[in-house]
Write a protein that holds these residues in place. Structure first.
Motif, PDB file in Angstrom:
ATOM      1  N   SER A  45       0.844  -1.207   0.000  1.00 15.97           N
ATOM      2  CA  SER A  45       0.000   0.000   0.000  1.00 15.97           C
ATOM      3  C   SER A  45       0.871   1.246   0.000  1.00 15.97           C
ATOM      4  CB  SER A  45      -0.881   0.019   1.257  1.00 15.97           C
ATOM      5  OG  SER A  45      -0.102   0.395   2.392  1.00 15.97           O
ATOM      6  N   LYS A  46       0.297   2.377  -0.321  1.00 16.37           N
ATOM      7  CA  LYS A  46       0.945   3.667  -0.062  1.00 16.37           C
ATOM      8  C   LYS A  46       1.282   3.700   1.431  1.00 16.37           C
ATOM      9  CE  LYS A  46       1.723   8.149  -0.745  1.00 16.37           C
ATOM     10  NZ  LYS A  46       3.016   8.357  -1.364  1.00 16.37           N
ATOM     11  N   PRO A  93      -3.166 -10.593  -1.503  1.00 12.72           N
ATOM     12  CA  PRO A  93      -1.828 -10.464  -0.902  1.00 12.72           C
ATOM     13  C   PRO A  93      -1.357  -9.021  -0.752  1.00 12.72           C
ATOM     14  CG  PRO A  93      -1.666 -11.141  -3.202  1.00 12.72           C
ATOM     15  CD  PRO A  93      -3.124 -11.076  -2.892  1.00 12.72           C
ATOM     16  N   LEU A  94      -1.762  -8.396   0.343  1.00 13.70           N
ATOM     17  CA  LEU A  94      -1.448  -6.985   0.582  1.00 13.70           C
ATOM     18  C   LEU A  94      -0.463  -6.832   1.740  1.00 13.70           C
ATOM     19  CD1 LEU A  94      -2.286  -4.014  -0.168  1.00 13.70           C
ATOM     20  CD2 LEU A  94      -4.016  -4.195   1.623  1.00 13.70           C
ATOM     21  N   LEU A  95       0.533  -5.967   1.528  1.00  7.99           N
ATOM     22  CA  LEU A  95       1.421  -5.563   2.625  1.00  7.99           C
ATOM     23  C   LEU A  95       1.092  -4.108   2.931  1.00  7.99           C
ATOM     24  CD1 LEU A  95       4.679  -7.025   1.080  1.00  7.99           C
ATOM     25  CD2 LEU A  95       3.799  -7.722   3.317  1.00  7.99           C
ATOM     26  N   PHE A 121       3.556  -6.423   6.815  1.00 10.89           N
ATOM     27  CA  PHE A 121       3.825  -4.982   6.822  1.00 10.89           C
ATOM     28  C   PHE A 121       5.168  -4.676   6.172  1.00 10.89           C
ATOM     29  CE2 PHE A 121       1.143  -6.009  10.455  1.00 10.89           C
ATOM     30  CZ  PHE A 121       0.125  -5.064  10.332  1.00 10.89           C
ATOM     31  N   GLU A 122       5.262  -3.458   5.628  1.00 17.37           N
ATOM     32  CA  GLU A 122       6.555  -2.948   5.171  1.00 17.37           C
ATOM     33  C   GLU A 122       6.776  -1.624   5.896  1.00 17.37           C
ATOM     34  OE1 GLU A 122       8.355  -3.073   0.905  1.00 17.37           O
ATOM     35  OE2 GLU A 122       7.572  -1.040   1.128  1.00 17.37           O
ATOM     36  N   LEU A 123       7.921  -1.509   6.538  1.00 16.17           N
ATOM     37  CA  LEU A 123       8.226  -0.298   7.307  1.00 16.17           C
ATOM     38  C   LEU A 123       9.051   0.634   6.426  1.00 16.17           C
ATOM     39  CD1 LEU A 123       8.546   1.295   9.969  1.00 16.17           C
ATOM     40  CD2 LEU A 123      10.412  -0.260  10.570  1.00 16.17           C
ATOM     41  N   PRO A 158       4.782 -11.148   9.019  1.00 15.81           N
ATOM     42  CA  PRO A 158       6.118 -10.719   8.608  1.00 15.81           C
ATOM     43  C   PRO A 158       6.240  -9.200   8.439  1.00 15.81           C
ATOM     44  CG  PRO A 158       5.317 -12.493   7.207  1.00 15.81           C
ATOM     45  CD  PRO A 158       4.178 -12.084   8.077  1.00 15.81           C
ATOM     46  N   LEU A 159       7.427  -8.712   8.773  1.00 19.42           N
ATOM     47  CA  LEU A 159       7.726  -7.276   8.637  1.00 19.42           C
ATOM     48  C   LEU A 159       8.928  -7.108   7.710  1.00 19.42           C
ATOM     49  CD1 LEU A 159       7.441  -4.274   9.558  1.00 19.42           C
ATOM     50  CD2 LEU A 159       9.092  -4.816  11.365  1.00 19.42           C
TER      51      LEU A 159
END
Ligand code: FMN
Length: 301
Positions: A45-46, A93-95, A121-123, A158-159
């Motif tokens: 995502s944004k 499949p969304l992060l 998530f993506e940080l 997962p991150l």
């Protein structure tokens, strides 16, 4: 249409390794659903902040030729609560990409998505043009460690930690992320850049400085992925300047287990995602490569 090039990354089974990079599309469930259908292995995502952010005024993006852009959108987004409602019925499949200015922001955002059907998530520690967010946080190694630990306390998903070329060495930041419990690294984000209009004698972007993306940054992305994969045990997602299937192959040979595409979608539309997957399949078939893992990190031999 068959988009299967199965890959497992950080425990996630993806249909293929082609992921849509953060920030390229709107934040609506309907656009995500279209992307799942046309072959995206996953979508990021944004970047989402705890509270809504308006972002910068226009112009926020400018083409600089050679399939490259400079943008300073200013992390505009509707805020975590609104986005969590938008994707409450997500099944693909969304992060979710996270951005914040202090440690407590991140755990509060993650709590809102904990029970959603998302991959993880993506940080975003690497946005180069917003003060006190992104890169400024990514350059503070103690803060990076604390933020990752605080997120990991709130979720078992997962991150991935997205790193870029800031003041701190990218390999050092990624190593700190790994030791704090990150499950994977995404590299790279955009790089600080600028364009001046010689007629008006002014910077083109409202924010003056933005982040360079597209073809111009690919060799830097390849170098970073290559160096990161020498040093890390966790998987790497390569990003930066991917325009064709051969760029995907190059990133994977450098050591990436999956890749993300950003600017290409702005340039050619969302169908470019499916096209890349199909050409990648043809490349693997032509080379009798039955498992894409065979090419990951092959350039290190
Ligand atoms: C218009 C625009 C907005 C972006 N917004 C974000 C964002 O919100 N969060 C983030 O982590 N990266 C963001 N990025 C960076 C991309 O995800 C990607 O890392 C970068 O563009 C390099 O990939 P590319 O060369 O394929 O575009 C943005 C890039 C562009 C061009």
């Amino acid at each position: 249409m068959d988009y299967d090039i199965p890959i497992n990354i950080a425990g996630l089974d993806l249909k293929n390794p082609v992921i849509v990079a953060s920030g390229m599309l709107g934040l609506s469930q309907s656009i995500f659903n279209r992307l799942y259908k046309i072959g995206a292995g996953a979508i990021v995502s944004k970047s989402i902040s705890l509270l809504p952010r308006e972002g910068y005024r226009n112009p926020t993006i400018v083409s600089v030729g050679n399939m490259s852009y400079i943008n300073a959108v200013g992390l505009a987004n509707p805020g975590a609560e609104s986005f969590s409602t938008e994707i409450s019925k997500n099944n693909g499949p969304l992060l979710v990409s996270l951005v914040g200015s202090e440690k407590s922001d991140f755990s509060s955002i993650v709590k809102l998505f904990r029970d959603h059907k998302i991959l993880g998530f993506e940080l975003n520690l690497s946005c180069p043009h917003v003060e006190k967010m992104g890169m400024e946080i990514g350059d503070d190694l103690n803060l990076v460690y604390d933020i990752i630990q605080s997120i990991k306390k709130e979720t078992t998903k997962p991150l991935f930690v997205k790193v870029g070329l800031g003041k701190s060495d990218i390999v050092e930041v990624a190593n700190v992320a790994e030791s704090a419990g990150a499950d994977g690294i995404t590299a790279i984000n955009t790089l600080r850049a600028m364009k001046i209009d010689i007629e008006t004698q002014c910077p083109v972007l409202e924010n003056k400085i933005g982040g360079l993306s597209g073809s111009a940054i690919k060799p830097l992305g390849i170098r970073c992925v290559y160096e990161l994969s020498k040093s890390l045990k966790i998987p790497i997602i390569g990003c930066g300047g991917i325009m064709t299937y051969s760029d995907v192959v190059e990133y994977m040979m450098a050591g990436a287990s999956a890749i993300q595409i950003g600017s290409l979608i702005g340039l050619k539309g969302i169908c470019s995602v499916g096209k890349i997957v199909r050409s990648l399949r043809s490349y693997l078939e032509a080379g009798n490569i039955s498992d894409i893992r065979e090419i990951i990190g092959i350039a290190h031999r």
